[in-house]
Write a protein that holds these residues in place. Structure first.
Motif, PDB file in Angstrom:
ATOM      1  N   HIS A 230      -5.002  -1.838  -2.509  1.00  0.00           N
ATOM      2  CA  HIS A 230      -3.581  -1.654  -2.154  1.00  0.00           C
ATOM      3  C   HIS A 230      -2.865  -0.862  -3.259  1.00  0.00           C
ATOM      4  O   HIS A 230      -2.098   0.056  -2.990  1.00  0.00           O
TER       5      HIS A 230
ATOM      6  N   TRP B 174       1.125  -6.642  -7.474  1.00  0.00           N
ATOM      7  CA  TRP B 174      -0.268  -6.594  -7.001  1.00  0.00           C
ATOM      8  C   TRP B 174      -1.113  -7.732  -7.587  1.00  0.00           C
ATOM      9  O   TRP B 174      -2.000  -7.489  -8.423  1.00  0.00           O
TER      10      TRP B 174
ATOM     11  N   ARG C  17       0.820  -1.224   0.000  1.00  0.00           N
ATOM     12  CA  ARG C  17       0.000   0.000   0.000  1.00  0.00           C
ATOM     13  C   ARG C  17       0.848   1.265   0.000  1.00  0.00           C
ATOM     14  O   ARG C  17       0.316   2.372   0.092  1.00  0.00           O
TER      15      ARG C  17
ATOM     16  N   HIS D 139       0.751 -11.514   2.353  1.00  0.00           N
ATOM     17  CA  HIS D 139       0.716 -10.847   1.061  1.00  0.00           C
ATOM     18  C   HIS D 139       0.778 -11.821  -0.112  1.00  0.00           C
ATOM     19  O   HIS D 139       0.534 -11.439  -1.242  1.00  0.00           O
TER      20      HIS D 139
END
Ligand SMILES: C[S@@+](CC[C@H](N)C(=O)[O-])C[C@H]1O[C@@H](n2cnc3c(N)ncnc32)[C@H](O)[C@@H]1O
Length: 165
Positions: free
Chosen positions: A59, A30, A8, A47
């Motif tokens: 994010h 991502w 983020r 993650h």
């Protein structure tokens, strides 16, 4: 400097705020867990286990907001770490911080890809070395670092750093 794995943009924001002259390249792919390598998922890193695509998009949006806030100082490069590294000339960065795939294979691949991109006298480092939190398996970070460097400096919060010479 390049930060590999930005999520983020929390660390990115901290670095940009603390170092006004810094130029930061923010690298992340991502992706949701189904698109992540098995070895990364096996670390049980949160993650690597995102199932909610909307959350991953949030994010990315948060990271973009950070880059926008520091326009001219920060750039986002979306993609797989090693592929992104290949886009830069050798000895391009003063420093690279690796905080992406924490499996041994992942960290080895990231060091191999990013080390040549650091200037002589610059620094490469990363996160979660010797982090023995039982929820995760980050033991591969130490093995990967030891495979590349005879010694590294250890910093706060499980960080490691090696001067490139
Ligand atoms: C630990 S988080 C980064 C946290 C961030 N450095 C901070 O401190 O705020 C790890 C990030 O690395 C990214 N990542 C993992 N493997 C990657 C790869 N091979 N290429 C690019 N990004 C990757 C994930 O998408 C995730 O957002």
């Amino acid at each position: 400097m390049a930060e590999v794995g930005v999520l983020r943009g929390k660390l990115s924001d901290y670095l940009l705020r603390r170092a006004p002259g810094l130029h930061l390249t923010m690298v992340d792919n991502w992706l949701t867990t189904d698109q992540q390598p098995e070895a990364y998922r096996a670390t049980r890193d949160d993650h690597a286990l995102h199932t909610d695509a909307a959350r991953v998009e949030r994010h990315k949006r948060d990271a973009r907001a950070v880059a926008d806030r520091y326009r001219g100082q920060a750039e986002i490069v979306e993609g797989w770490s090693a592929k992104v590294a290949a886009r830069f000339p050798d000895r391009h960065f003063d420093a690279v911080f690796l905080d992406a795939d924490h499996s041994e294979a992942g960290v080895r691949a990231d060091i191999t890809a990013w080390l040549p991109k650091v200037k002589m006298g610059g620094w490469i480092g990363g996160h979660d070395i010797d982090n023995e939190d039982p929820r995760f398996d980050f033991s591969g970070v130490r093995r990967a670092v030891d495979a590349h460097f005879s010694a590294v400096d250890l910093g706060d919060n499980f960080t490691w750093f090696a001067r490139v010479e």
